[in-house]
Design a protein around this motif. Sequence first.
Motif, PDB file in Angstrom:
ATOM      1  N   ARG A  98      36.184  50.653  45.103  1.00 14.15           N
ATOM      2  CA  ARG A  98      35.223  49.583  44.856  1.00 14.15           C
ATOM      3  C   ARG A  98      34.060  49.723  45.830  1.00 14.15           C
ATOM      4  NH1 ARG A  98      35.455  45.113  42.150  1.00 14.15           N
ATOM      5  NH2 ARG A  98      37.687  45.137  41.917  1.00 14.15           N
ATOM      6  N   ILE A  99      32.837  49.654  45.292  1.00 11.13           N
ATOM      7  CA  ILE A  99      31.667  49.624  46.153  1.00 11.13           C
ATOM      8  C   ILE A  99      31.283  48.173  46.359  1.00 11.13           C
ATOM      9  CG2 ILE A  99      30.847  51.900  45.435  1.00 11.13           C
ATOM     10  CD1 ILE A  99      28.758  50.500  43.686  1.00 11.13           C
ATOM     11  N   ALA A 100      30.493  47.925  47.375  1.00 11.00           N
ATOM     12  CA  ALA A 100      30.090  46.553  47.668  1.00 11.00           C
ATOM     13  C   ALA A 100      29.253  45.992  46.530  1.00 11.00           C
ATOM     14  CB  ALA A 100      29.293  46.516  48.962  1.00 11.00           C
ATOM     15  N   GLY A 101      29.476  44.759  46.211  1.00  8.40           N
ATOM     16  CA  GLY A 101      28.681  44.106  45.176  1.00  8.40           C
ATOM     17  C   GLY A 101      29.469  43.055  44.438  1.00  8.40           C
ATOM     18  N   ALA A 102      28.814  42.506  43.441  1.00  7.03           N
ATOM     19  CA  ALA A 102      29.373  41.396  42.670  1.00  7.03           C
ATOM     20  C   ALA A 102      30.467  41.852  41.716  1.00  7.03           C
ATOM     21  CB  ALA A 102      28.252  40.738  41.865  1.00  7.03           C
ATOM     22  N   ARG A 103      31.291  40.897  41.306  1.00  4.57           N
ATOM     23  CA  ARG A 103      32.241  41.112  40.205  1.00  4.57           C
ATOM     24  C   ARG A 103      31.487  40.795  38.923  1.00  4.57           C
ATOM     25  NH1 ARG A 103      37.892  41.484  40.717  1.00  4.57           N
ATOM     26  NH2 ARG A 103      37.465  42.088  38.592  1.00  4.57           N
ATOM     27  N   TRP A 104      31.800  41.494  37.842  1.00  8.60           N
ATOM     28  CA  TRP A 104      31.121  41.308  36.565  1.00  8.60           C
ATOM     29  C   TRP A 104      32.151  41.002  35.481  1.00  8.60           C
ATOM     30  CZ3 TRP A 104      25.806  41.704  35.986  1.00  8.60           C
ATOM     31  CH2 TRP A 104      25.120  42.153  37.112  1.00  8.60           C
ATOM     32  N   ASN A 105      31.785  40.115  34.555  1.00  9.60           N
ATOM     33  CA  ASN A 105      32.677  39.850  33.435  1.00  9.60           C
ATOM     34  C   ASN A 105      32.402  40.865  32.331  1.00  9.60           C
ATOM     35  OD1 ASN A 105      30.726  38.802  31.434  1.00  9.60           O
ATOM     36  ND2 ASN A 105      30.525  37.102  32.867  1.00  9.60           N
ATOM     37  N   VAL A 106      33.261  40.924  31.351  1.00  7.73           N
ATOM     38  CA  VAL A 106      33.134  41.839  30.220  1.00  7.73           C
ATOM     39  C   VAL A 106      32.845  40.998  28.985  1.00  7.73           C
ATOM     40  CG1 VAL A 106      34.302  43.578  28.828  1.00  7.73           C
ATOM     41  CG2 VAL A 106      34.714  43.474  31.293  1.00  7.73           C
ATOM     42  N   LEU A 160      43.410  55.467  33.090  1.00  7.30           N
ATOM     43  CA  LEU A 160      43.277  54.465  34.137  1.00  7.30           C
ATOM     44  C   LEU A 160      43.933  53.155  33.729  1.00  7.30           C
ATOM     45  CD1 LEU A 160      39.544  54.965  35.156  1.00  7.30           C
ATOM     46  CD2 LEU A 160      41.571  55.809  36.336  1.00  7.30           C
ATOM     47  N   GLY A 161      44.407  52.431  34.719  1.00 11.35           N
ATOM     48  CA  GLY A 161      44.967  51.112  34.490  1.00 11.35           C
ATOM     49  C   GLY A 161      43.869  50.068  34.418  1.00 11.35           C
ATOM     50  N   LEU A 162      44.238  48.863  34.050  1.00 11.42           N
ATOM     51  CA  LEU A 162      43.279  47.775  33.882  1.00 11.42           C
ATOM     52  C   LEU A 162      42.470  47.520  35.148  1.00 11.42           C
ATOM     53  CD1 LEU A 162      42.093  45.512  32.137  1.00 11.42           C
ATOM     54  CD2 LEU A 162      43.983  44.062  32.896  1.00 11.42           C
ATOM     55  N   GLU A 163      43.114  47.406  36.300  1.00  7.87           N
ATOM     56  CA  GLU A 163      42.401  47.114  37.547  1.00  7.87           C
ATOM     57  C   GLU A 163      41.398  48.209  37.886  1.00  7.87           C
ATOM     58  OE1 GLU A 163      42.205  44.345  39.408  1.00  7.87           O
ATOM     59  OE2 GLU A 163      43.414  43.471  37.806  1.00  7.87           O
ATOM     60  N   ASP A 164      41.775  49.480  37.688  1.00 12.52           N
ATOM     61  CA  ASP A 164      40.857  50.582  37.954  1.00 12.52           C
ATOM     62  C   ASP A 164      39.653  50.522  37.020  1.00 12.52           C
ATOM     63  OD1 ASP A 164      42.505  51.523  39.932  1.00 12.52           O
ATOM     64  OD2 ASP A 164      43.426  53.073  38.687  1.00 12.52           O
ATOM     65  N   MET A 165      39.897  50.174  35.757  1.00  8.29           N
ATOM     66  CA  MET A 165      38.790  50.070  34.807  1.00  8.29           C
ATOM     67  C   MET A 165      37.844  48.933  35.187  1.00  8.29           C
ATOM     68  SD  MET A 165      40.351  51.002  31.079  1.00  8.29           S
ATOM     69  CE  MET A 165      41.937  50.162  31.188  1.00  8.29           C
ATOM     70  N   LEU A 166      38.401  47.815  35.663  1.00  6.76           N
ATOM     71  CA  LEU A 166      37.554  46.706  36.093  1.00  6.76           C
ATOM     72  C   LEU A 166      36.721  47.097  37.306  1.00  6.76           C
ATOM     73  CD1 LEU A 166      40.037  43.738  35.584  1.00  6.76           C
ATOM     74  CD2 LEU A 166      38.034  44.308  34.189  1.00  6.76           C
ATOM     75  N   VAL A 167      37.291  47.876  38.210  1.00  4.87           N
ATOM     76  CA  VAL A 167      36.545  48.360  39.371  1.00  4.87           C
ATOM     77  C   VAL A 167      35.415  49.281  38.910  1.00  4.87           C
ATOM     78  CG1 VAL A 167      36.662  49.829  41.426  1.00  4.87           C
ATOM     79  CG2 VAL A 167      38.398  48.077  41.047  1.00  4.87           C
ATOM     80  N   LEU A 168      35.706  50.196  37.987  1.00  2.00           N
ATOM     81  CA  LEU A 168      34.661  51.076  37.457  1.00  2.00           C
ATOM     82  C   LEU A 168      33.543  50.257  36.811  1.00  2.00           C
ATOM     83  CD1 LEU A 168      36.584  54.031  35.780  1.00  2.00           C
ATOM     84  CD2 LEU A 168      35.146  54.104  37.818  1.00  2.00           C
ATOM     85  N   HIS A 169      33.906  49.219  36.080  1.00  2.00           N
ATOM     86  CA  HIS A 169      32.919  48.367  35.433  1.00  2.00           C
ATOM     87  C   HIS A 169      32.032  47.682  36.467  1.00  2.00           C
ATOM     88  CE1 HIS A 169      31.689  44.530  33.406  1.00  2.00           C
ATOM     89  NE2 HIS A 169      31.224  45.440  32.564  1.00  2.00           N
ATOM     90  N   ASP A 170      32.644  47.079  37.480  1.00  2.00           N
ATOM     91  CA  ASP A 170      31.870  46.424  38.541  1.00  2.00           C
ATOM     92  C   ASP A 170      30.961  47.426  39.239  1.00  2.00           C
ATOM     93  OD1 ASP A 170      33.208  44.077  37.945  1.00  2.00           O
ATOM     94  OD2 ASP A 170      34.592  44.235  39.643  1.00  2.00           O
ATOM     95  N   ASN A 171      31.512  48.593  39.580  1.00  2.00           N
ATOM     96  CA  ASN A 171      30.726  49.621  40.270  1.00  2.00           C
ATOM     97  C   ASN A 171      29.543  50.063  39.428  1.00  2.00           C
ATOM     98  OD1 ASN A 171      32.560  49.523  42.357  1.00  2.00           O
ATOM     99  ND2 ASN A 171      33.498  51.490  41.908  1.00  2.00           N
ATOM    100  N   SER A 172      29.761  50.219  38.141  1.00  2.00           N
ATOM    101  CA  SER A 172      28.689  50.647  37.244  1.00  2.00           C
ATOM    102  C   SER A 172      27.532  49.655  37.280  1.00  2.00           C
ATOM    103  CB  SER A 172      29.238  50.797  35.820  1.00  2.00           C
ATOM    104  OG  SER A 172      28.227  51.207  34.946  1.00  2.00           O
ATOM    105  N   HIS A 173      27.842  48.367  37.173  1.00  2.00           N
ATOM    106  CA  HIS A 173      26.787  47.351  37.238  1.00  2.00           C
ATOM    107  C   HIS A 173      26.140  47.313  38.617  1.00  2.00           C
ATOM    108  CE1 HIS A 173      26.826  45.195  33.425  1.00  2.00           C
ATOM    109  NE2 HIS A 173      28.127  45.416  33.371  1.00  2.00           N
ATOM    110  N   ASN A 174      26.927  47.389  39.668  1.00  2.00           N
ATOM    111  CA  ASN A 174      26.374  47.272  41.013  1.00  2.00           C
ATOM    112  C   ASN A 174      25.523  48.475  41.396  1.00  2.00           C
ATOM    113  OD1 ASN A 174      27.435  44.714  41.485  1.00  2.00           O
ATOM    114  ND2 ASN A 174      29.403  45.561  42.078  1.00  2.00           N
ATOM    115  N   ARG A 175      25.804  49.639  40.835  1.00  2.00           N
ATOM    116  CA  ARG A 175      24.975  50.826  41.097  1.00  2.00           C
ATOM    117  C   ARG A 175      23.667  50.774  40.323  1.00  2.00           C
ATOM    118  NH1 ARG A 175      29.906  54.145  40.278  1.00  2.00           N
ATOM    119  NH2 ARG A 175      30.674  54.593  42.353  1.00  2.00           N
ATOM    120  N   MET A 176      23.754  50.378  39.049  1.00  2.00           N
ATOM    121  CA  MET A 176      22.615  50.491  38.146  1.00  2.00           C
ATOM    122  C   MET A 176      21.802  49.206  38.008  1.00  2.00           C
ATOM    123  SD  MET A 176      22.905  53.617  37.444  1.00  2.00           S
ATOM    124  CE  MET A 176      21.667  53.794  36.178  1.00  2.00           C
TER     125      MET A 176
END
Length: 97
Positions: free
Chosen positions: A27-35, A61-77
Amino acid sequence: MNRRSACIGLLAAVNASLALAAQGVARIAGARWNVNGDWTPSIEEIQRHLRNLHGIDPGGLGLEDMLVLHDNSHNRMGRGHGHSKGSKRVTKGYSKA
């Protein structure tokens, strides 16, 4: 919260972060995002969302890993990348007149 509870909570968070890092998902620093407005998406929903809107293959990937990837994607971009303009609307129910 007492000191012992705080230490146990911190240790649990560190262990969870280390487990994700060991799997290559940190997880990178940043907000949590909903889907799509859902804070507890199903595995199928987050897989579909990552593939279709983020261009990420979540295979294996498991659910938690996918949620981390999702959050990271938003926080990077930044906010709403890869989403329609409708997803950028004000979330408190108010709109600009």
